[in-house]
Design a protein around this motif. Structure first.
Motif, PDB file in Angstrom:
ATOM      1  N   MET A  63      14.597  10.887 -18.579  1.00  0.00           N
ATOM      2  CA  MET A  63      13.814  10.054 -17.666  1.00  0.00           C
ATOM      3  C   MET A  63      13.740   8.619 -18.165  1.00  0.00           C
ATOM      4  SD  MET A  63      10.589  12.565 -16.818  1.00  0.00           S
ATOM      5  CE  MET A  63      10.828  14.332 -16.575  1.00  0.00           C
ATOM      6  N   GLU A  64      13.682   7.704 -17.238  1.00  0.00           N
ATOM      7  CA  GLU A  64      13.565   6.278 -17.569  1.00  0.00           C
ATOM      8  C   GLU A  64      12.526   5.647 -16.652  1.00  0.00           C
ATOM      9  OE1 GLU A  64      16.424   2.305 -18.096  1.00  0.00           O
ATOM     10  OE2 GLU A  64      17.240   4.178 -17.293  1.00  0.00           O
ATOM     11  N   VAL A  65      11.637   4.858 -17.226  1.00  0.00           N
ATOM     12  CA  VAL A  65      10.590   4.191 -16.451  1.00  0.00           C
ATOM     13  C   VAL A  65      10.964   2.731 -16.234  1.00  0.00           C
ATOM     14  CG1 VAL A  65       8.160   3.504 -16.369  1.00  0.00           C
ATOM     15  CG2 VAL A  65       8.802   5.731 -17.343  1.00  0.00           C
ATOM     16  N   LYS A  66      10.880   2.291 -14.992  1.00  0.00           N
ATOM     17  CA  LYS A  66      11.137   0.897 -14.635  1.00  0.00           C
ATOM     18  C   LYS A  66       9.936   0.367 -13.852  1.00  0.00           C
ATOM     19  CE  LYS A  66      15.594   0.376 -15.820  1.00  0.00           C
ATOM     20  NZ  LYS A  66      16.102  -0.696 -16.722  1.00  0.00           N
ATOM     21  N   TYR A  67       9.624  -0.920 -14.048  1.00  0.00           N
ATOM     22  CA  TYR A  67       8.539  -1.553 -13.300  1.00  0.00           C
ATOM     23  C   TYR A  67       9.118  -2.634 -12.386  1.00  0.00           C
ATOM     24  CZ  TYR A  67       5.125   0.722 -16.326  1.00  0.00           C
ATOM     25  OH  TYR A  67       4.366   1.660 -16.988  1.00  0.00           O
ATOM     26  N   PHE A  68       8.629  -2.675 -11.168  1.00  0.00           N
ATOM     27  CA  PHE A  68       9.046  -3.672 -10.193  1.00  0.00           C
ATOM     28  C   PHE A  68       7.807  -4.344  -9.596  1.00  0.00           C
ATOM     29  CE2 PHE A  68      12.069  -0.092  -9.909  1.00  0.00           C
ATOM     30  CZ  PHE A  68      13.228  -0.732 -10.311  1.00  0.00           C
ATOM     31  N   THR A  69       7.996  -5.554  -9.128  1.00  0.00           N
ATOM     32  CA  THR A  69       6.937  -6.242  -8.381  1.00  0.00           C
ATOM     33  C   THR A  69       7.337  -6.260  -6.920  1.00  0.00           C
ATOM     34  OG1 THR A  69       6.353  -7.649 -10.257  1.00  0.00           O
ATOM     35  CG2 THR A  69       5.682  -8.400  -8.063  1.00  0.00           C
ATOM     36  N   ALA A  70       6.478  -5.711  -6.076  1.00  0.00           N
ATOM     37  CA  ALA A  70       6.765  -5.655  -4.642  1.00  0.00           C
ATOM     38  C   ALA A  70       5.612  -6.300  -3.885  1.00  0.00           C
ATOM     39  CB  ALA A  70       6.946  -4.209  -4.200  1.00  0.00           C
ATOM     40  N   THR A  71       5.932  -7.133  -2.924  1.00  0.00           N
ATOM     41  CA  THR A  71       4.901  -7.842  -2.173  1.00  0.00           C
ATOM     42  C   THR A  71       4.870  -7.467  -0.698  1.00  0.00           C
ATOM     43  OG1 THR A  71       6.414  -9.706  -1.829  1.00  0.00           O
ATOM     44  CG2 THR A  71       4.941  -9.806  -3.738  1.00  0.00           C
ATOM     45  N   GLY A  72       6.031  -7.212  -0.118  1.00  0.00           N
ATOM     46  CA  GLY A  72       6.058  -6.935   1.315  1.00  0.00           C
ATOM     47  C   GLY A  72       5.646  -8.162   2.101  1.00  0.00           C
ATOM     48  N   ASP A  73       5.389  -7.988   3.364  1.00  0.00           N
ATOM     49  CA  ASP A  73       4.990  -9.110   4.218  1.00  0.00           C
ATOM     50  C   ASP A  73       3.982  -8.617   5.254  1.00  0.00           C
ATOM     51  OD1 ASP A  73       4.712 -11.447   5.585  1.00  0.00           O
ATOM     52  OD2 ASP A  73       6.664 -11.350   6.579  1.00  0.00           O
ATOM     53  N   VAL A  74       2.734  -8.597   4.848  1.00  0.00           N
ATOM     54  CA  VAL A  74       1.672  -8.154   5.774  1.00  0.00           C
ATOM     55  C   VAL A  74       0.946  -9.346   6.390  1.00  0.00           C
ATOM     56  CG1 VAL A  74       1.289  -5.953   4.630  1.00  0.00           C
ATOM     57  CG2 VAL A  74       0.031  -7.962   3.861  1.00  0.00           C
ATOM     58  N   GLY A  75       1.504 -10.537   6.177  1.00  0.00           N
ATOM     59  CA  GLY A  75       0.861 -11.720   6.722  1.00  0.00           C
ATOM     60  C   GLY A  75      -0.147 -12.289   5.731  1.00  0.00           C
ATOM     61  N   SER A  76      -1.145 -12.988   6.251  1.00  0.00           N
ATOM     62  CA  SER A  76      -2.137 -13.611   5.377  1.00  0.00           C
ATOM     63  C   SER A  76      -3.492 -13.619   6.071  1.00  0.00           C
ATOM     64  CB  SER A  76      -1.717 -15.056   5.045  1.00  0.00           C
ATOM     65  OG  SER A  76      -1.569 -15.818   6.237  1.00  0.00           O
ATOM     66  N   GLY A  77      -4.512 -13.956   5.286  1.00  0.00           N
ATOM     67  CA  GLY A  77      -5.853 -14.148   5.840  1.00  0.00           C
ATOM     68  C   GLY A  77      -6.342 -13.005   6.701  1.00  0.00           C
ATOM     69  N   GLU A  78      -6.630 -13.303   7.957  1.00  0.00           N
ATOM     70  CA  GLU A  78      -7.198 -12.326   8.876  1.00  0.00           C
ATOM     71  C   GLU A  78      -6.266 -11.148   9.139  1.00  0.00           C
ATOM     72  OE1 GLU A  78     -10.373 -12.262  10.014  1.00  0.00           O
ATOM     73  OE2 GLU A  78     -10.552 -13.914   8.576  1.00  0.00           O
ATOM     74  N   THR A  79      -4.957 -11.386   9.013  1.00  0.00           N
ATOM     75  CA  THR A  79      -4.008 -10.282   9.214  1.00  0.00           C
ATOM     76  C   THR A  79      -4.167  -9.240   8.117  1.00  0.00           C
ATOM     77  OG1 THR A  79      -2.438 -11.824  10.213  1.00  0.00           O
ATOM     78  CG2 THR A  79      -1.582  -9.695   9.520  1.00  0.00           C
ATOM     79  N   ILE A  80      -4.317  -9.697   6.889  1.00  0.00           N
ATOM     80  CA  ILE A  80      -4.549  -8.774   5.773  1.00  0.00           C
ATOM     81  C   ILE A  80      -5.859  -8.025   5.963  1.00  0.00           C
ATOM     82  CG2 ILE A  80      -5.026  -8.633   3.292  1.00  0.00           C
ATOM     83  CD1 ILE A  80      -3.140 -10.991   2.885  1.00  0.00           C
ATOM     84  N   ILE A  81      -6.902  -8.761   6.314  1.00  0.00           N
ATOM     85  CA  ILE A  81      -8.216  -8.136   6.511  1.00  0.00           C
ATOM     86  C   ILE A  81      -8.153  -7.102   7.630  1.00  0.00           C
ATOM     87  CG2 ILE A  81     -10.592  -8.552   7.222  1.00  0.00           C
ATOM     88  CD1 ILE A  81     -10.356 -11.309   5.851  1.00  0.00           C
ATOM     89  N   GLY A  82      -7.429  -7.429   8.690  1.00  0.00           N
ATOM     90  CA  GLY A  82      -7.287  -6.482   9.795  1.00  0.00           C
ATOM     91  C   GLY A  82      -6.580  -5.204   9.373  1.00  0.00           C
ATOM     92  N   ALA A  83      -5.491  -5.362   8.611  1.00  0.00           N
ATOM     93  CA  ALA A  83      -4.747  -4.195   8.145  1.00  0.00           C
ATOM     94  C   ALA A  83      -5.585  -3.349   7.197  1.00  0.00           C
ATOM     95  CB  ALA A  83      -3.459  -4.640   7.448  1.00  0.00           C
TER      96      ALA A  83
END
Length: 253
Positions: free
Chosen positions: A198-218
């Motif tokens: 087994m091997e462990v890898k770390y990644f940074t993922a952000t996606g695109d859920v928008g900003s501000g009120e869009t995040i709060i809505g989701a």
């Protein structure tokens, strides 16, 4: 858990911002190449994000790889099936309703690539799921299991919950242990896999859920519902207001 994912299915791609596909784009290049002769299991496939990344990663001049998508939520599979039809993937990509702890309908020693992207921690029985992934993996095949180590959505929800209901324990429907790779590695080892391989890898993922009120809505009407069990309308409004205060400048804009 099944009910939650059924509820999220129709808006899953939008509300998740493609973050699971973002993770897949980072780990797929590290694997043995997927070719027309490959047989892939997209386990806990959701709406088919991993499959989309695989099939959009190159110009398939010949036959597509054979891909099996399985998921507990039929609503997710309905979205996946629509993508299969829209993209003309035909009989090379199929889906079947199946909980990850019981893959009995799948044959032994089949998959060259077995991928469970952001789903293993939600299995009813992680060890049983590992045994099935081990059983269905072809000799020389590769398994990928991913999970969250520092999920921002969970952090944001927990901070907000402490404001609205400070006296209640933090609500999260999954064990916190799964944030540590050792939890998953231990379960996989009990399923038959060797930790030395087994091997462990770390990644940074952000996606695109928008900003501000869009995040709060989701985080209020989407994934956030899992943190707000039994909230009144007044508490939900306080949740939205409190969350605004925890957004970073980058998230606000």
């Amino acid at each position: 858990m099944k009910a939650m994912f059924e509820e999220l299915a129709d808006n899953y791609d939008k509300e998740s911002g493609g973050i699971c596909a973002d993770v897949a784009k980072q780990f797929l290049p590290l694997l043995p190449p997927i070719t027309s002769s490959s047989v892939v299991h997209d386990n806990a496939c959701g709406t088919g994000g991993v499959t989309e990344v695989i099939l959009n990663s190159q110009d398939w001049k010949g036959e597509l790889p054979r891909i099996y998508g399985t998921d507990i939520a039929e609503g997710m599979l309905k979205q996946f099936d629509a993508k299969i039809e829209k993209n003309g993937w035909g009989e090379r990509v199929t889906t079947q309703a199946m909980e990850g702890s019981d893959l009995s309908a799948l044959p032994d020693s089949t998959f060259t690539h077995s991928i469970c992207n952001m789903g293993y921690f939600a299995f009813k029985d992680g060890i049983a799921g590992a045994k099935h992934m081990y059983r269905t993996l072809a000799p020389g095949g590769v398994l990928v299991v991913t999970g969250w180590s520092k999920p921002r959505t969970v952090e944001l929800a927990h901070l907000t919950q402490k404001v609205v209901r400070p006296d209640e324990p933090v609500c999260w429907p999954l064990s916190e242990d799964w944030k540590n790779p050792k939890k998953g590695m231990g379960a996989l080892a009990e399923g038959g896999f060797k930790e030395d391989n087994m091997e462990v890898k770390y990644f940074t993922a952000t996606g695109d859920v928008g900003s501000g009120e869009t995040i709060i809505g989701a985080m209020t009407h989407g994934f956030g519902r899992m943190f707000r069990q039994g909230y009144s309308e007044e508490e939900t409004e306080r949740w939205r207001e409190a969350m605004r205060g925890f957004l970073t400048d980058e998230e606000k804009n």
